[in-house]
Motif scaffolding. Structure first.
Motif, PDB file in Angstrom:
ATOM      1  N   ASN A 224       4.171  -0.746  -0.135  1.00 47.10           N
ATOM      2  CA  ASN A 224       3.659   0.538  -0.604  1.00 47.10           C
ATOM      3  C   ASN A 224       4.286   1.646   0.222  1.00 47.10           C
ATOM      4  N   HIS A 225       4.137   2.855  -0.283  1.00 46.55           N
ATOM      5  CA  HIS A 225       4.744   4.021   0.357  1.00 46.55           C
ATOM      6  C   HIS A 225       4.087   4.269   1.714  1.00 46.55           C
ATOM      7  N   ALA A 226       4.926   4.440   2.739  1.00 44.37           N
ATOM      8  CA  ALA A 226       4.407   4.608   4.102  1.00 44.37           C
ATOM      9  C   ALA A 226       3.653   5.920   4.278  1.00 44.37           C
TER      10      ALA A 226
ATOM     11  N   ILE B 190       4.878  13.216  -9.443  1.00 45.28           N
ATOM     12  CA  ILE B 190       3.970  12.064  -9.393  1.00 45.28           C
ATOM     13  C   ILE B 190       3.485  11.893  -7.950  1.00 45.28           C
ATOM     14  N   GLU B 191       2.260  11.391  -7.805  1.00 47.48           N
ATOM     15  CA  GLU B 191       1.677  11.307  -6.462  1.00 47.48           C
ATOM     16  C   GLU B 191       2.428  10.362  -5.546  1.00 47.48           C
ATOM     17  N   GLN B 192       2.923   9.254  -6.080  1.00 53.02           N
ATOM     18  CA  GLN B 192       3.565   8.206  -5.274  1.00 53.02           C
ATOM     19  C   GLN B 192       2.589   7.581  -4.287  1.00 53.02           C
ATOM     20  N   GLY B 193       1.309   7.706  -4.585  1.00 48.24           N
ATOM     21  CA  GLY B 193       0.288   7.121  -3.740  1.00 48.24           C
ATOM     22  C   GLY B 193      -0.904   6.766  -4.628  1.00 48.24           C
ATOM     23  N   PRO B 194      -1.929   6.140  -4.068  1.00 50.52           N
ATOM     24  CA  PRO B 194      -3.014   5.573  -4.875  1.00 50.52           C
ATOM     25  C   PRO B 194      -4.252   6.461  -5.036  1.00 50.52           C
ATOM     26  N   VAL B 195      -4.273   7.647  -4.443  1.00 48.53           N
ATOM     27  CA  VAL B 195      -5.534   8.376  -4.324  1.00 48.53           C
ATOM     28  C   VAL B 195      -6.082   8.837  -5.675  1.00 48.53           C
ATOM     29  N   LEU B 286       5.356   7.687  11.449  1.00 56.12           N
ATOM     30  CA  LEU B 286       4.031   8.267  11.741  1.00 56.12           C
ATOM     31  C   LEU B 286       3.879   9.544  10.923  1.00 56.12           C
ATOM     32  N   ARG B 287       2.742   9.720  10.222  1.00 62.15           N
ATOM     33  CA  ARG B 287       2.549  10.945   9.445  1.00 62.15           C
ATOM     34  C   ARG B 287       1.123  11.451   9.609  1.00 62.15           C
ATOM     35  N   GLY B 353       1.723  12.796   1.022  1.00 62.79           N
ATOM     36  CA  GLY B 353       2.164  11.882   2.076  1.00 62.79           C
ATOM     37  C   GLY B 353       3.675  11.790   2.161  1.00 62.79           C
ATOM     38  N   ALA B 354       4.342  12.115   1.088  1.00 61.35           N
ATOM     39  CA  ALA B 354       5.802  12.038   1.051  1.00 61.35           C
ATOM     40  C   ALA B 354       6.402  13.415   1.267  1.00 61.35           C
TER      41      ALA B 354
END
Lengths: 407, 407
Positions: A224-226, B190-195, B286-287, B353-354
């Motif tokens: 999954n995306h970091a 696109i979000e590129q994440g699951p939220v 790290l983010r 996040g990206a």
């Protein structure tokens, strides 16, 4: 007190060590390769010069036998090791023990010694296991642990078949493996570890050999995306792997037992800086001279893996190799200690951390090993080194113990 | 209430997504490559069909500008993203935002809307950073963060030079980078994440973007035999690496802060099952949306590395990338929320996040982003997916906010 010819032994070690160099100067004599043939030819030439009977069995094990009409019916004393090498090897691993065995026989012959039983030196096929699996192959066959047919069909990392390669290089012999039933077995070897050097001792009397458990652990999670995947929603195979490795190595280090644990290889998939690993694969090398303690270490690891597997990853384990510890013959170990003391050499009993042909021969005969120091504990590396005086001293202990056992 | 032409938008996303397929069907349009040219040509063709003024700057950023004699002196509203891809990409990342920007302009034009300022759509060069470093390159140049000369001299992973490649594919334009000074900047992605998917919400109003710290950690120990080196005498680079990774990821997971930490790559040397690793190299991603908390995470890691370095290994750290968090324009974020509510769409404020081109444009203009859900949070992967209805809904929010900002 008779003594071996140090210059002859050292000269032969260097001459054999010059055989099989590639264009970069690296020593490579993988089992049943063209360079292995060159090394074998050189060794067999020396056996014939020493007027020994040369016998080669169907898996390529080479024997040089000193026997007389009077003792030919007796079980022989066997001295052995191997002359195949790893890639970019040092010159001592294996070769030292084989050439010292030859040196001992020549010294005994020249001294007028009259043995009550034959004395033989053996170079076992494919001890290193780099080209064909398993390692210690020739001695394993000799001890009856696996059939000749099975190993002759072994397919190498290069796609070759061992039986065909042995025939091609002229070392598919006609003797049946195991034909020589030893009265006792001796093996002289470099320690390949730091203990003797650290303690300033020239001789190790090897009383046992660690059991080995090799496992490959595969942990599957989800890539999954970091940046966009919250920590709580991750199935991070790499995180689980790091925890397992930390647990195992911390536990082993803290135990103060002789157990050793190593994680030598690891890889992540997809192995991208900004992607949570979907898979982590690593290997575990566990060793202990005590079988129950080795089993306890395996059990502790297995229990932790079950625990880790509850955390959103799945874990599978593959056993790559498993050998029980070997206890060498106490009588021979005591003879090694006594011989060292007689020559004024410091000696200690010790455990072999590496595998050796002796562990296979121990299945069929009383066996033990003699160790000499390895500088910085380094082996399987061109920096492998043992001082000349230490090499000669070790060979003289081999001489003394062989003379006792063959008397 | 006007609405975008969903079928036209979806059709274009699919048509562009068919450009740059390799023999295995994988989508690959790396920046300034032949397939990137094909994608650019298709996009520019659509810009011309829509009767927009096409401008291309010296680093290959493409602009389609809708302006009239009445508003041409005003700072334009800019809508943008990118159409370059990673290797084996999905069809939505970047392309969705660019094509929705074009769709919004065409819809506004067709509706008779009379903007007080120009409205432009941009496709920025090399957002992905796969072929040339750094990523978000075109928007970084546009925002004045690096000179055109510097990035045109960038050497790619394939040895190519970006400036030469842009000239070769016909996209080394004549406009000076940064020529278009936006009044405001919008990016739909696109979000590129699951939220959003997890919460069942179709729209995200992106209020900030995480700061990113990428580091490469190299741990040097000493290679030694796995069987013969006691645990107490080891300098195990792999053990130290496992401890550092476990510390960092355990700490981040337990913190319950929005900090995310990922170790995506690792390698051991020599990477042999029976050799203690002499070297372990791994990366840390790290983010955090809060700069002070990101610095605290970096400091905790650095302190642990100092501790770990006392245990017979040496540790060196290389900073690969470092971006501070970006705070988007609150006024635009509120407009996004309001537009969603007006259309009856669930919405939440969220953090990106990206990295995105919007973070560069935010340096020179009020900016914000709109997110739509990503199935399973997956991106940079052929399985990247957003439902058609969600794609259309997101584009309509972009339409509404653009109409307000360009009124």
């Amino acid at each position: 007190m008779i003594a071996i010819d140090g210059q002859r032994l050292l000269g032969r070690i260097r001459e054999l060590g010059a055989v099989g160099r590639d264009s970069e100067g690296r020593l490579i004599r993988l089992a049943a390769s063209d360079t292995d043939r060159q090394g074998r030819d050189l060794f067999v030439g020396w056996l014939r010069q020493a007027a020994l009977d040369v016998a080669i069995d169907r898996v390529g094990n080479i024997f040089g036998i000193w026997q007389s009409p009077e003792n030919t019916g007796q079980a022989p004393l066997l001295i052995g090791s191997h002359i195949d090498t790893v890639i970019d090897a040092g010159i001592y691993d294996g070769c030292y023990g084989v050439l010292a065995g030859l040196e001992v026989i020549e010294t005994l012959k020249a001294s007028g010694f009259s043995p009550s039983r034959p004395v033989a030196v053996a170079a076992f096929t494919n001890e290193e296991g780099v080209r064909y699996t398993p390692d210690m192959m020739g001695s394993l066959v000799h001890a009856g642990g696996v059939s000749a047919e099975t190993v002759l069909a072994a397919v190498g990392t290069d796609g070759s078949v061992l039986g065909q390669e042995l025939a091609r290089i002229g070392y598919a012999g006609d003797r049946e493996p195991g034909f020589l039933k030893p009265h006792a077995y001796l093996e002289l070897h470099i320690e390949q570890g730091p203990v003797l050097e650290r303690e300033g001792l020239p001789i190790g009397a090897v009383e046992n050999l660690q059991g080995i458990s090799w496992q490959r652990v595969t942990i599957d999670g989800v890539a999954n995306h970091a940046g966009t995947t919250p920590m709580s929603m991750r199935n991070d195979a790499g995180h689980a792997a790091a925890r397992v490795i930390t647990f195992l190595l911390d536990r082993t280090k803290a135990s103060n037992a002789p157990t050793v644990a190593t994680v030598g290889t690891i890889r992540f998939e997809p192995n991208a800086i900004n992607v949570i690993p979907s898979r982590a694969v690593f290997t575990i090398d566990l060793r202990d001279p005590d079988e129950r303690r080795l089993q306890a270490a395996e059990a502790a690891l297995a229990a932790y893996l079950e625990l880790a597997a509850t955390e959103n990853v799945t874990i599978s384990v593959e056993q790559l190799a498993r050998f029980e510890p070997v206890i060498f013959d106490l009588g021979i170990v005591e003879r090694i200690e006594a011989a060292a003391r007689t020559r004024g050499l410091g000696v200690r009993r010790m455990t072999s951390g590496a595998g050796h042909d002796a562990q296979m021969l121990a299945r069929i005969a009383p066996a033990a090993m003699i160790f000499v120091p390895s500088a910085d504990g380094i082996s399987h590396n061109p920096r492998e080194h043992t001082d000349d005086a230490e090499l000669v001293a070790g060979a003289n202990i081999l001489l003394d113990v062989a003379a006792q056992l063959a008397k």
